[in-house]
Design a protein around this motif. Structure first.
Motif, short mmCIF file in Angstrom:
data_model
loop_
_atom_site.label_atom_id
_atom_site.label_comp_id
_atom_site.label_asym_id
_atom_site.label_seq_id
_atom_site.Cartn_x
_atom_site.Cartn_y
_atom_site.Cartn_z
N TYR A 296 0.73 -1.37 -0.19
CA TYR A 296 -0.05 0.22 -0.07
C TYR A 296 0.69 0.97 -0.15
O TYR A 296 0.41 2.12 -0.63
N GLU A 297 1.99 1.15 0.84
CA GLU A 297 2.80 2.25 0.54
C GLU A 297 3.52 2.92 -1.02
O GLU A 297 3.37 3.72 -0.92
N ILE A 300 0.92 3.87 -2.95
CA ILE A 300 1.20 5.75 -3.08
C ILE A 300 2.02 6.63 -3.16
O ILE A 300 2.08 7.23 -3.93
N ALA A 485 2.06 5.13 4.32
CA ALA A 485 1.25 5.92 2.57
C ALA A 485 0.03 6.31 3.64
O ALA A 485 -0.52 7.41 2.26
N SER A 489 -0.53 9.83 1.12
CA SER A 489 -1.80 10.12 0.49
C SER A 489 -2.69 11.74 1.07
O SER A 489 -3.33 12.46 -0.16
#
Length: 830
Positions: A296-297, A300, A485, A489
């Motif tokens: 996920y990080e 982003i 993340a 974001s």
């Protein structure tokens, strides 16, 4: 007298800027910086070594080569230390400096002993992928980006690594969900039945008691499948744990690995012994969850990089040579030789530094020098590689070095970037203490069990493993990527691109913010701000400016387009027939370009457009009121253009680079934070007077060249943390040298590559927003790191009362992960 600038080390032939002690300076700006700030080395720089550049970075030995490699998979200070040691242990390597912030390593080596290819192969190990940085940027056709950073991050190798990370997460989730079905259906209810005497759970009593045959079948399935998930999905974490042990720098990867591996080993022993306290589920969930957060990080960060693809490129790859017979040839810039003559047409960039062969062109050098106004060039004048020909055409004789200022700036940026080490994550600092506490507790408990209670070695080891399962704060490895993340974001939604999580920590430590002027505090675009003259005079001036190479010509012609009945496109045709007059439809009869303006005749009327020196030179009359208004305009950093006819000045057009909306509030709020504000520009001193009047501005330094900007940043860094805000290629070395670089969205690709933060629009107020985000990000990281220990609170409490089993472990995981996720979803700023 020294032939090098005492501040920045730039070569000079002579100088009128001297200080006591026979010091010499390449510009008045460098002299002012030295006089105001003095010269001091950064704390980590040893100036006693003679082979040093002016900014303090070591140069390779004369027989050495300097190679830059990109390293995919480098994401921590531990990675930096490991890769540096790996490179420096190779024969022929004299020095290596890695930066996970820019994912690069700079290696000085003897090419006869170790080649670039050998270095690339040696550094491609343990999941790292190394490749030459120049090779990375050639993948632009597949990447679709224009900045070097976006081309590298969108290249084949990088996309392949990102896809592999996604595959690790997907397969871990898919197979993990399959393996957890028996836990949810049988094992968890069986453990619940042992705690609560509920009728509904009676059927599960004694379930999952493995006989020898059942244990063997279960062991084969879960031992193999869980092992595959642990190795394939968790490989990045296991690699990070291994490197942290090798470098003796514990990190969150090691905490995650301790939990997952301990659960795997303990469960295997439990199955063999026929027991049902089997924690394969913990190994699966921990591995998959942490990998998912890392993925996920990464996604982003990739989204942030995708926002950079619209920035301009300021380097030139092809050139057009001009032969004596008038023919031209298209060649690569690297094939040019000293003495070649290059033809550069209007709107094109000068490929390399050189000397102008013929009169008649205007050049915009702002990208290199920071000077906001285009400059008229004459034969014999120096021309800077990377500058743009804005009017006419240029014949440039290539200089002896066959290089451009852009190339030198690019090299300086690479040197500075590869020497910019990252910082250890806050969670990694916690991990360095937690590892010793948890490991010590496990050894102590296992030892007490063996000595005080007479346990055999197998039971003592299992007891130690249980302590590791319950005591290792593995959730720190989940909390950090999620926090990062979400912060990245949140910044991205506000048009602020942040490339790595260390930016937030560095922002919070900033003591001084240095602003470039042109294109940063100002719009960087020349436009007419004020015009005070009879309408018919403005019409005539607009007609003349269409064919002029005066720096303000385009702004004036554009401002009054359509008023004179001429071509509204502002085409500066060489044909007199194309330019119509404005007084009775008369045509331009005469037109002459002067060094500081233009002169022309329309009908029977003579016109003069330029500065006061031109009017004095031609003997035209200028009254005191116009002279006073000229002085006032210069004080605000604007260009006053005097216009007149038939021997008398009748009006004034003020052309300027307008201050950017919001600059005043931004500077004021930074001052309210207790942050010093410095303005640093290559523009002339008159253009900066306006900013000197601001109460929050501590210092203003003008006419400072790119090398001088870097030296100024180094000087300021000796007293505190420095952030640099800029937009041009000339700002890039200073952006890279600063503790934190911030580029505005209208800037060049090189500026974006050198910066740590890129603001995609031109709203300077986003600089203040970035500081607000940094404070909010710190609060979230601390909260999430604290919440990460909630797993340990539940698990250790269950262990203390004798109820630590897969059910309570799962409850602890759900509770710990749930509160971290809930806190992460909260808005970072209101």
């Amino acid at each position: 007298m020294s032939n090098e600038c005492s501040l920045c080390g730039r070569s000079i032939q002579s100088s009128s800027f001297e200080a006591p002690g026979e010091r010499a300076f390449c510009s008045s700006g460098c002299h002012d910086v030295y006089a105001t700030l003095g010269v001091a080395d950064p704390p980590d720089v040893d100036r006693s070594t003679p082979e040093r550049t002016p900014d303090g970075h070591g140069l390779p030995d004369s027989d050495d080569s300097r190679t830059f490699l990109r390293i995919d998979g480098m994401y921590s200070a531990t990675c930096e230390a490991y890769l540096e040691s790996l490179a420096e242990n190779r024969a022929g390597v004299t020095a290596a400096e890695a930066s996970y912030v820019t994912e690069t390593i700079r290696v000085d080596h003897d090419p006869g002993t170790v080649s670039k290819g050998a270095l690339r192969d040696a550094l491609s190990t343990l999941g790292y992928t190394a490749y030459l940085r120049d090779d990375a940027s050639t993948e632009a056709d597949t990447a679709g980006g224009t900045t070097r950073r976006s081309r590298e991050m969108g290249g084949i190798r990088k996309r392949r690594d990102d896809q592999l990370l996604g595959m690790r997460y997907s397969l871990g989730f898919l197979f993990g969900a399959f393996l957890l079905v028996p836990y949810v259906a049988i094992l968890y209810p069986a453990h619940l039945a042992s705690i609560f005497d509920w009728q509904a759970l009676a059927i599960f009593e004694g379930a999952f008691q493995l006989n020898s045959e059942g244990a063997f079948v279960f062991l084969r399935l879960y031992f193999v499948m869980t092992g595959l998930i642990l190795v394939f999905t968790g490989l990045p974490v296991l690699r990070g744990a291994y490197i942290s042990l090798k470098m003796r720098r514990p990190n969150t990867d090691l905490l995650v690995a301790i939990t997952a591996v301990s659960a795997y080993l303990y469960s295997t022993a439990a199955v063999v012994l026929g027991q049902n306290d089997i924690f394969y589920d913990l190994a699966i969930v921990v591995t998959a969850a942490v990998t998912a957060s890392v993925f996920y990080e990464s996604s982003i960060k990739q989204r942030a990089l995708d926002r950079l693809t619209e920035l301009t490129i300021s380097q030139v790859e092809r050139a057009r040579t001009y032969d004596s017979d008038g023919t031209t040839r298209d060649v690569r810039v690297e094939d040019l030789e000293a003495g070649d003559v290059v033809l550069v047409r209007r709107g094109e960039r000068v490929p390399v530094d050189g000397e102008l062969v013929e009169d008649g062109c205007t050049v915009d050098e702002a990208i290199v020098t920071g000077e906001s106004l285009p400059v008229s060039k004459r034969a014999g004048d120096d021309v800077i590689g990377g500058s743009i020909v804005t009017d006419g055409a240029a014949l440039v004789r290539v200089g002896p070095d066959v290089t451009s200022s852009i190339d030198r700036i690019t090299t300086a940026v690479r040197d500075l970037q590869s020497a910019t080490h990252g910082v250890q994550r806050h969670a990694d600092r916690l991990a360095s203490y937690a590892v010793f506490v948890v490991a010590g507790a496990a050894v102590a408990v296992g030892g007490v069990g063996a000595l005080a209670f007479g346990m055999g070695p197998p039971d003592a080891v299992r007891l130690a493993l249980v302590v590791l399962l319950a005591g290792s704060p593995w959730a720190l490895g989940l909390a950090t990527p999620l926090s990062v993340a979400k912060s990245l974001s949140s910044a991205l939604r506000r048009g602020i691109i942040i490339f790595d999580e260390t930016v937030f920590e560095r922002l919070r430590e900033v003591d001084v913010v240095v602003f470039d002027k042109t294109g940063t505090l100002t719009t960087g675009e020349m436009e007419v701000i004020e015009a005070d003259a009879p309408p018919e005079l403005l019409d005539a001036v607009a007609a003349l400016e269409r064919r002029a190479s005066h720096p303000a010509a385009n702004a004036i012609a554009t401002a009054f387009a359509g008023r004179d009945g001429g071509d509204d496109t502002g085409d500066q045709s060489d044909s007199a027939d194309d330019a119509t007059g404005t007084e009775g439809g008369d045509r331009i009869r005469e037109f002459t370009t002067r060094r500081s303006g233009i002169e022309g005749v329309i009908g029977d009327t003579s016109y003069l457009v330029g500065n006061l020196d031109l009017f004095a030179e031609r003997g035209w009359t200028v009254d005191d009121d116009i002279r006073s208004r000229v002085a006032d305009a210069r004080g605000f950093g604007q260009l006053p253009v005097v216009i007149g006819r038939d021997g008398t000045a009748e009006g004034l057009i003020v052309v300027g680079d307008e201050p950017r909306d919001g600059w005043d509030d931004t500077v004021s709020r930074l001052g309210e934070r207790g942050t010093e504000v410095v303005v640093l520009t290559g523009d002339d001193e008159e253009a900066t007077d306006f900013f000197k009047r601001h109460d929050a501005v501590t210092h203003v330094f003008a006419t400072v060249p790119p090398e001088g900007k870097t030296a100024t940043i180094r000087r300021l860094e000796s007293d505190g943390r420095v952030a640099m805000v800029g937009d041009g290629t000339n700002d890039a070395p200073a952006l890279a040298a600063a503790d934190l670089g911030i580029s505005l969205g209208g800037g060049t690709a090189l500026a974006a590559d050198a910066a740590d933060i890129a603001i995609v629009d031109n709203d300077i107020r986003s600089v203040e927003t970035a500081f607000d985000l940094a404070g909010a990000a710190r609060r979230r990281v601390k909260q999430n790191n604290l919440l990460a220990f909630s797993y340990n609170g539940i698990a250790l409490a269950a262990l203390a009362v004798g109820f630590f089993n897969p059910l309570t472990a799962a409850a602890a995981v759900i509770a710990g992960g749930g509160v971290i996720a809930a806190n992460t979803r909260r808005k970072l700023l209101g």
